[in-house]
Motif scaffolding. Structure first.
Motif, PDB file in Angstrom:
ATOM      1  N   LEU A 271       0.827  -1.204   0.000  1.00  0.00           N
ATOM      2  CA  LEU A 271       0.000   0.000   0.000  1.00  0.00           C
ATOM      3  C   LEU A 271       0.867   1.261   0.000  1.00  0.00           C
ATOM      4  O   LEU A 271       0.556   2.239  -0.692  1.00  0.00           O
ATOM      5  CB  LEU A 271      -0.946  -0.006   1.200  1.00  0.00           C
ATOM      6  CG  LEU A 271      -2.111  -1.000   1.106  1.00  0.00           C
ATOM      7  CD1 LEU A 271      -2.805  -1.142   2.460  1.00  0.00           C
ATOM      8  CD2 LEU A 271      -3.113  -0.556   0.039  1.00  0.00           C
ATOM      9  N   LYS A 272       1.939   1.251   0.747  1.00  0.00           N
ATOM     10  CA  LYS A 272       2.850   2.401   0.750  1.00  0.00           C
ATOM     11  C   LYS A 272       3.487   2.584  -0.626  1.00  0.00           C
ATOM     12  O   LYS A 272       3.636   3.708  -1.121  1.00  0.00           O
ATOM     13  CB  LYS A 272       3.921   2.220   1.822  1.00  0.00           C
ATOM     14  CG  LYS A 272       3.405   2.374   3.244  1.00  0.00           C
ATOM     15  CD  LYS A 272       4.510   2.149   4.260  1.00  0.00           C
ATOM     16  CE  LYS A 272       3.985   2.300   5.686  1.00  0.00           C
ATOM     17  NZ  LYS A 272       5.032   2.029   6.702  1.00  0.00           N
ATOM     18  N   ASP A 273       3.879   1.453  -1.245  1.00  0.00           N
ATOM     19  CA  ASP A 273       4.449   1.535  -2.585  1.00  0.00           C
ATOM     20  C   ASP A 273       3.433   2.103  -3.574  1.00  0.00           C
ATOM     21  O   ASP A 273       3.772   2.902  -4.457  1.00  0.00           O
ATOM     22  CB  ASP A 273       4.898   0.149  -3.065  1.00  0.00           C
ATOM     23  CG  ASP A 273       6.113  -0.374  -2.311  1.00  0.00           C
ATOM     24  OD1 ASP A 273       6.794   0.435  -1.639  1.00  0.00           O
ATOM     25  OD2 ASP A 273       6.380  -1.588  -2.398  1.00  0.00           O
ATOM     26  N   MET A 274       2.168   1.669  -3.444  1.00  0.00           N
ATOM     27  CA  MET A 274       1.129   2.147  -4.357  1.00  0.00           C
ATOM     28  C   MET A 274       0.856   3.637  -4.156  1.00  0.00           C
ATOM     29  O   MET A 274       0.580   4.358  -5.123  1.00  0.00           O
ATOM     30  CB  MET A 274      -0.139   1.328  -4.167  1.00  0.00           C
ATOM     31  CG  MET A 274      -0.005  -0.112  -4.653  1.00  0.00           C
ATOM     32  SD  MET A 274      -1.436  -1.151  -4.231  1.00  0.00           S
ATOM     33  CE  MET A 274      -2.708  -0.415  -5.296  1.00  0.00           C
ATOM     34  N   GLU A 275       0.956   4.119  -2.919  1.00  0.00           N
ATOM     35  CA  GLU A 275       0.833   5.556  -2.670  1.00  0.00           C
ATOM     36  C   GLU A 275       1.986   6.305  -3.333  1.00  0.00           C
ATOM     37  O   GLU A 275       1.789   7.325  -3.986  1.00  0.00           O
ATOM     38  CB  GLU A 275       0.817   5.831  -1.174  1.00  0.00           C
ATOM     39  CG  GLU A 275      -0.468   5.445  -0.458  1.00  0.00           C
ATOM     40  CD  GLU A 275      -0.436   5.864   0.999  1.00  0.00           C
ATOM     41  OE1 GLU A 275      -0.703   7.057   1.274  1.00  0.00           O
ATOM     42  OE2 GLU A 275      -0.126   5.013   1.853  1.00  0.00           O
ATOM     43  N   ARG A 276       3.180   5.789  -3.144  1.00  0.00           N
ATOM     44  CA  ARG A 276       4.363   6.434  -3.721  1.00  0.00           C
ATOM     45  C   ARG A 276       4.278   6.504  -5.240  1.00  0.00           C
ATOM     46  O   ARG A 276       4.638   7.523  -5.854  1.00  0.00           O
ATOM     47  CB  ARG A 276       5.612   5.634  -3.320  1.00  0.00           C
ATOM     48  CG  ARG A 276       6.910   6.115  -3.985  1.00  0.00           C
ATOM     49  CD  ARG A 276       8.012   5.097  -3.830  1.00  0.00           C
ATOM     50  NE  ARG A 276       7.655   3.836  -4.480  1.00  0.00           N
ATOM     51  CZ  ARG A 276       8.276   2.672  -4.255  1.00  0.00           C
ATOM     52  NH1 ARG A 276       9.264   2.615  -3.381  1.00  0.00           N
ATOM     53  NH2 ARG A 276       7.907   1.580  -4.903  1.00  0.00           N
ATOM     54  N   ASP A 277       3.745   5.447  -5.850  1.00  0.00           N
ATOM     55  CA  ASP A 277       3.710   5.368  -7.305  1.00  0.00           C
ATOM     56  C   ASP A 277       2.457   5.998  -7.910  1.00  0.00           C
ATOM     57  O   ASP A 277       2.243   5.923  -9.125  1.00  0.00           O
ATOM     58  CB  ASP A 277       3.808   3.905  -7.755  1.00  0.00           C
ATOM     59  CG  ASP A 277       5.149   3.284  -7.380  1.00  0.00           C
ATOM     60  OD1 ASP A 277       6.142   4.029  -7.300  1.00  0.00           O
ATOM     61  OD2 ASP A 277       5.199   2.055  -7.170  1.00  0.00           O
ATOM     62  N   GLY A 278       1.622   6.612  -7.057  1.00  0.00           N
ATOM     63  CA  GLY A 278       0.459   7.311  -7.566  1.00  0.00           C
ATOM     64  C   GLY A 278      -0.686   6.422  -7.993  1.00  0.00           C
ATOM     65  O   GLY A 278      -1.569   6.853  -8.742  1.00  0.00           O
TER      66      GLY A 278
END
Length: 210
Positions: free
Chosen positions: A58-65
């Motif tokens: 989820l953090k990665d998905m936030e970072r990647d928009g």
């Protein structure tokens, strides 16, 4: 937040896999196509994922928009995750992947988890037009928004308003439709799927079954 790994290839497919190729990422997208979800709801509907991996993805998905996290107003006051417009553009990717994977399903194994709403994307591939279809399966109820260009693609439970069509399928039928072994109109024609309602989608399904 884990550092992004890269294939380091100047290729759009490789770049896409840099972002969504990690295990669980596309399945999280599948769940978020239902609209905003709490972390606990996501964890419950992704059996097998660890809490650490889910939080990391989820953090990665936030970072990647691909996804955003926001706090609901009172009295909810809970944090939810939802897809961004970029994340929602993965719907046709998931649809194509699901269609390609039909042949891999086979018979349901005793160890296979199942959720009613996992049938939403295969069902959407079989429907044309616009409107809400409410679906009742032995494992639960859900509804789909056919032709929706934004907002949720599906939701759990009964439709929030009078649906354009209601579908009732037994386990064998929805599994056969998911595997691509039978089409929805054929299932309706053979009496394996029941269609009720007077909306355009219900009428279209009945017409296709003739």
């Amino acid at each position: 937040m884990s550092p992004r790994r890269s294939y380091d290839q100047y290729c759009s497919a490789a770049r896409a896999l840099d972002t969504v190729g990690d295990r669980w990422t596309l399945l999280i997208v599948r769940e978020l196509l239902a609209g905003p979800r709490r972390y606990t709801d996501l964890h419950a509907d992704l059996p097998g994922v660890s809490t650490d991996v889910l939080a990391s993805r989820l953090k990665d998905m936030e970072r990647d928009g691909l996804a955003a996290r926001r706090r609901l107003p009172p009295p909810g006051a809970a944090y939810v995750y939802e897809l961004t417009s970029r994340g929602r553009r993965l719907l046709p990717v998931l649809q194509a992947l699901g269609e390609w994977g039909q042949a891999e399903l086979g018979e349901r194994r005793p160890t296979d988890a199942v959720r009613a709403h996992w049938f939403a994307l295969p069902l959407l591939r079989a429907l044309e037009g616009e409107g809400i279809v409410e679906v009742r399966l032995e494992v639960g109820d859900f509804h789909v928004y056919v032709g929706a260009e934004d907002g949720p693609v599906y939701g759990e439970g009964p439709a929030p308003r009078e649906p354009d069509a209601r579908l009732v399928l037994d386990a064998g039928t929805w599994e056969a439709v998911s595997r691509g072994e039978t089409g929805l109109p054929q299932a309706v024609r053979e009496g394996r799927a029941e269609v009720t309602g007077e909306g355009t989608l219900a009428k279209a399904l009945r017409q296709q079954a003739l």
